[in-house]
Design a protein around this motif. Sequence first.
Motif, PDB file in Angstrom:
ATOM      1  N   LEU A   1       7.348   1.421   9.034  1.00 52.72           N
ATOM      2  CA  LEU A   1       6.810   1.952   7.785  1.00 52.72           C
ATOM      3  C   LEU A   1       7.211   3.414   7.696  1.00 52.72           C
ATOM      4  O   LEU A   1       7.006   4.178   8.649  1.00 52.72           O
ATOM      5  CB  LEU A   1       5.288   1.811   7.751  1.00 52.72           C
ATOM      6  N   ARG A   2       7.768   3.804   6.547  1.00 51.06           N
ATOM      7  CA  ARG A   2       8.260   5.172   6.397  1.00 51.06           C
ATOM      8  C   ARG A   2       7.647   5.826   5.170  1.00 51.06           C
ATOM      9  O   ARG A   2       7.599   5.234   4.094  1.00 51.06           O
ATOM     10  CB  ARG A   2       9.790   5.167   6.276  1.00 51.06           C
ATOM     11  N   THR A   3       7.196   7.059   5.341  1.00 45.57           N
ATOM     12  CA  THR A   3       6.583   7.799   4.243  1.00 45.57           C
ATOM     13  C   THR A   3       6.629   9.293   4.544  1.00 45.57           C
ATOM     14  O   THR A   3       6.810   9.701   5.696  1.00 45.57           O
ATOM     15  CB  THR A   3       5.117   7.351   4.029  1.00 45.57           C
ATOM     16  N   ASP A   4       6.444  10.092   3.501  1.00 49.17           N
ATOM     17  CA  ASP A   4       6.324  11.535   3.684  1.00 49.17           C
ATOM     18  C   ASP A   4       4.866  11.958   3.855  1.00 49.17           C
ATOM     19  O   ASP A   4       4.592  13.108   4.190  1.00 49.17           O
ATOM     20  CB  ASP A   4       6.921  12.272   2.479  1.00 49.17           C
ATOM     21  N   GLU A   5       3.939  11.019   3.611  1.00 47.60           N
ATOM     22  CA  GLU A   5       2.509  11.324   3.663  1.00 47.60           C
ATOM     23  C   GLU A   5       1.818  10.360   4.619  1.00 47.60           C
ATOM     24  O   GLU A   5       1.529   9.217   4.251  1.00 47.60           O
ATOM     25  CB  GLU A   5       1.893  11.200   2.269  1.00 47.60           C
ATOM     26  N   PRO A   6       1.552  10.782   5.840  1.00 54.81           N
ATOM     27  CA  PRO A   6       0.988   9.869   6.840  1.00 54.81           C
ATOM     28  C   PRO A   6      -0.351   9.240   6.428  1.00 54.81           C
ATOM     29  O   PRO A   6      -0.709   8.168   6.939  1.00 54.81           O
ATOM     30  CB  PRO A   6       0.824  10.747   8.083  1.00 54.81           C
ATOM     31  N   ALA A   7      -1.068   9.857   5.500  1.00 57.80           N
ATOM     32  CA  ALA A   7      -2.319   9.266   5.036  1.00 57.80           C
ATOM     33  C   ALA A   7      -2.095   7.924   4.330  1.00 57.80           C
ATOM     34  O   ALA A   7      -3.036   7.143   4.157  1.00 57.80           O
ATOM     35  CB  ALA A   7      -3.025  10.235   4.086  1.00 57.80           C
ATOM     36  N   ARG A   8      -0.852   7.656   3.946  1.00 59.51           N
ATOM     37  CA  ARG A   8      -0.546   6.399   3.257  1.00 59.51           C
ATOM     38  C   ARG A   8      -0.425   5.210   4.212  1.00 59.51           C
ATOM     39  O   ARG A   8      -0.434   4.053   3.777  1.00 59.51           O
ATOM     40  CB  ARG A   8       0.766   6.539   2.475  1.00 59.51           C
ATOM     41  N   PHE A   9      -0.284   5.454   5.498  1.00 61.26           N
ATOM     42  CA  PHE A   9      -0.067   4.358   6.443  1.00 61.26           C
ATOM     43  C   PHE A   9      -1.217   3.344   6.434  1.00 61.26           C
ATOM     44  O   PHE A   9      -0.983   2.138   6.493  1.00 61.26           O
ATOM     45  CB  PHE A   9       0.128   4.903   7.861  1.00 61.26           C
ATOM     46  N   GLU A  10      -2.440   3.832   6.376  1.00 61.93           N
ATOM     47  CA  GLU A  10      -3.593   2.927   6.497  1.00 61.93           C
ATOM     48  C   GLU A  10      -3.584   1.841   5.420  1.00 61.93           C
ATOM     49  O   GLU A  10      -3.743   0.653   5.712  1.00 61.93           O
ATOM     50  CB  GLU A  10      -4.902   3.717   6.433  1.00 61.93           C
ATOM     51  N   ARG A  11      -3.376   2.233   4.177  1.00 59.33           N
ATOM     52  CA  ARG A  11      -3.399   1.244   3.097  1.00 59.33           C
ATOM     53  C   ARG A  11      -2.166   0.343   3.138  1.00 59.33           C
ATOM     54  O   ARG A  11      -2.225  -0.832   2.768  1.00 59.33           O
ATOM     55  CB  ARG A  11      -3.511   1.926   1.736  1.00 59.33           C
ATOM     56  N   ALA A  12      -1.044   0.867   3.605  1.00 63.22           N
ATOM     57  CA  ALA A  12       0.148   0.032   3.760  1.00 63.22           C
ATOM     58  C   ALA A  12      -0.085  -1.036   4.826  1.00 63.22           C
ATOM     59  O   ALA A  12       0.301  -2.202   4.662  1.00 63.22           O
ATOM     60  CB  ALA A  12       1.352   0.888   4.116  1.00 63.22           C
ATOM     61  N   LEU A  13      -0.729  -0.654   5.921  1.00 66.50           N
ATOM     62  CA  LEU A  13      -1.045  -1.610   6.982  1.00 66.50           C
ATOM     63  C   LEU A  13      -2.028  -2.667   6.485  1.00 66.50           C
ATOM     64  O   LEU A  13      -1.939  -3.844   6.865  1.00 66.50           O
ATOM     65  CB  LEU A  13      -1.605  -0.878   8.210  1.00 66.50           C
ATOM     66  N   GLN A  14      -2.952  -2.272   5.623  1.00 70.02           N
ATOM     67  CA  GLN A  14      -3.876  -3.244   5.035  1.00 70.02           C
ATOM     68  C   GLN A  14      -3.126  -4.283   4.211  1.00 70.02           C
ATOM     69  O   GLN A  14      -3.449  -5.472   4.227  1.00 70.02           O
ATOM     70  CB  GLN A  14      -4.905  -2.527   4.170  1.00 70.02           C
ATOM     71  N   ALA A  15      -2.105  -3.837   3.490  1.00 74.77           N
ATOM     72  CA  ALA A  15      -1.307  -4.763   2.678  1.00 74.77           C
ATOM     73  C   ALA A  15      -0.581  -5.779   3.555  1.00 74.77           C
ATOM     74  O   ALA A  15      -0.378  -6.933   3.158  1.00 74.77           O
ATOM     75  CB  ALA A  15      -0.298  -3.990   1.831  1.00 74.77           C
ATOM     76  N   LEU A  16      -0.186  -5.370   4.758  1.00 74.07           N
ATOM     77  CA  LEU A  16       0.559  -6.249   5.656  1.00 74.07           C
ATOM     78  C   LEU A  16      -0.335  -7.160   6.477  1.00 74.07           C
ATOM     79  O   LEU A  16       0.151  -8.104   7.111  1.00 74.07           O
ATOM     80  CB  LEU A  16       1.424  -5.418   6.603  1.00 74.07           C
ATOM     81  N   ASP A  17      -1.632  -6.898   6.463  1.00 75.53           N
ATOM     82  CA  ASP A  17      -2.575  -7.730   7.222  1.00 75.53           C
ATOM     83  C   ASP A  17      -2.530  -9.171   6.698  1.00 75.53           C
ATOM     84  O   ASP A  17      -2.814  -9.421   5.522  1.00 75.53           O
ATOM     85  CB  ASP A  17      -3.992  -7.161   7.095  1.00 75.53           C
ATOM     86  N   GLY A  18      -2.152 -10.097   7.532  1.00 78.03           N
ATOM     87  CA  GLY A  18      -2.011 -11.488   7.098  1.00 78.03           C
ATOM     88  C   GLY A  18      -0.697 -11.777   6.391  1.00 78.03           C
ATOM     89  O   GLY A  18      -0.505 -12.885   5.887  1.00 78.03           O
ATOM     90  N   GLY A  19       0.208 -10.813   6.368  1.00 82.52           N
ATOM     91  CA  GLY A  19       1.458 -10.970   5.633  1.00 82.52           C
ATOM     92  C   GLY A  19       2.594 -11.560   6.442  1.00 82.52           C
ATOM     93  O   GLY A  19       3.705 -11.701   5.925  1.00 82.52           O
ATOM     94  N   TYR A  20       2.336 -11.879   7.722  1.00 79.78           N
ATOM     95  CA  TYR A  20       3.382 -12.510   8.524  1.00 79.78           C
ATOM     96  C   TYR A  20       2.736 -13.407   9.574  1.00 79.78           C
ATOM     97  O   TYR A  20       1.575 -13.209   9.954  1.00 79.78           O
ATOM     98  CB  TYR A  20       4.297 -11.473   9.176  1.00 79.78           C
ATOM     99  N   ASP A  21       3.485 -14.408  10.014  1.00 80.48           N
ATOM    100  CA  ASP A  21       3.010 -15.337  11.039  1.00 80.48           C
ATOM    101  C   ASP A  21       4.035 -15.413  12.158  1.00 80.48           C
ATOM    102  O   ASP A  21       5.251 -15.440  11.908  1.00 80.48           O
ATOM    103  CB  ASP A  21       2.828 -16.752  10.465  1.00 80.48           C
ATOM    104  N   ILE A  22       3.521 -15.465  13.374  1.00 79.32           N
ATOM    105  CA  ILE A  22       4.371 -15.713  14.540  1.00 79.32           C
ATOM    106  C   ILE A  22       3.881 -16.994  15.186  1.00 79.32           C
ATOM    107  O   ILE A  22       2.718 -17.083  15.597  1.00 79.32           O
ATOM    108  CB  ILE A  22       4.330 -14.541  15.534  1.00 79.32           C
ATOM    109  N   THR A  23       4.744 -17.989  15.246  1.00 77.71           N
ATOM    110  CA  THR A  23       4.375 -19.268  15.828  1.00 77.71           C
ATOM    111  C   THR A  23       4.899 -19.352  17.251  1.00 77.71           C
ATOM    112  O   THR A  23       5.710 -18.541  17.690  1.00 77.71           O
ATOM    113  CB  THR A  23       4.939 -20.432  14.996  1.00 77.71           C
TER     114      THR A  23
END
Length: 441
Positions: free
Chosen positions: A400-422
């Motif tokens: 995840l890349r950004t100029d504002e580290p405060a944005r990481f938290e909400r980006a990580l929330q968006a990815l929660d449940g967004g991928y599966d590893i079998t």
Amino acid sequence: MPASAAESSRIAEPFDAVGVIRAKRDRGRIPDAEIDWVIDAYTRGVVADEQMAALAMAILLNGMEPDELARWTNAMIASGERLDLSAVRKPTTDKHSTGGVGDKITLPLAPLVAALGAAVPQLSGRGLGHTGGTLDKLESIPGWRASVSNADFVSQLNDVGAVVCAAGDGLAPADKKLYALRDVTGTVEAIPLIASSIMSKKIAEGSSALVLDVKVGTGAFMKNVVDARLLAQTMVALGNAAGTHTVALLTDMNTPLGRTAGNALEVAESVEVLAGGGPVDIIELTVALAVEMLAGVGITGVDPAVALADGRAMDVWRRMITAQGGDPDAALPVAAEIHVVNAPASGVLSRLDAYAVGVAAWRLGAGRARKEDPVSAGAGVVMLAKQGDRVIAGQPLLELRTDEPARFERALQALDGGYDITSEAAAGVQRSPLILERITG
């Protein structure tokens, strides 16, 4: 009392908006003359937003007949100018995508098709929400400008063979008003209005052939094949009726295209493709669309894959960027902060959801919630593994890349449940076919 100027103007009108609304409300066909009038009157401000909103809702609920929609689209085209490409010496062909995540295809495609003998007049847009905009991507190149005059547009088509730029204000102004209205009235999903919005601008652009890339899946506007097919068939019919040779491909958008989602990130990946490398899915779709675009203007017997590999497309790219003030050799913006998402387990990455990645990139600053919002050129997501890849616990999966580290938290929330590893036992998981259907009528 004497009538006001506005009242006098309405009294002089040949029809009234309420009558047009009632016709569609009652599941009737709006007569041709009334279609012409209501689009023109709305553009002039005689028909009020609330009246057009009611008509748009009636269209969403009751649909339009094919000839009725064709007339509606023609009226939208007639609300503004049509580009005159008669001075372009090569056959003109264009592509439109309904939008997706990591959809950078225009960037390598336009110079590739130009390198093989056609001219590509590509009027593009900006991103909104989780889907990226071509102009935002190109504007991450230092000096590049989206605005091109009509005269320079034609000159660049003759000299370079490709132009990717913003549409002028004079192109289908009725659509500009109606598009904004649909966004706030719950009528965005109306297939007749989606089709007429896209096709009024593309037909007014003046190309002799058009290929539509209609995305299907979680990261696309159309979530299922049935709706996507209906939209594609509707647009193909409108294009062919207007004399523009039109075909459509339905393409998968359940997982992102390529390995990047973000403006400068996608430019860098596109340059990699133009240099003969890059992700397999980007190459596959670029080549498939190039074949369709060229065939639409009678250019056959050429191999777009070869033109990617031998540098011809790269040469056109460099000339295209330079012609619009950009420096193709300049360093691209890089985000100041990186957060790595590691694989939580070993196995096979069986799902990487396009919508989750798109929202994460948006929240990192690569997209906008409103048209006037700025975007961060360096922000976005780098996918270090794709669907079907084996991964090991702790292995970097996403950057995840950004100029504002405060944005990481909400980006990580968006990815929660967004991928599966079998488990390894499920090895062999593969992505669904990229190209699902071809529609010609």
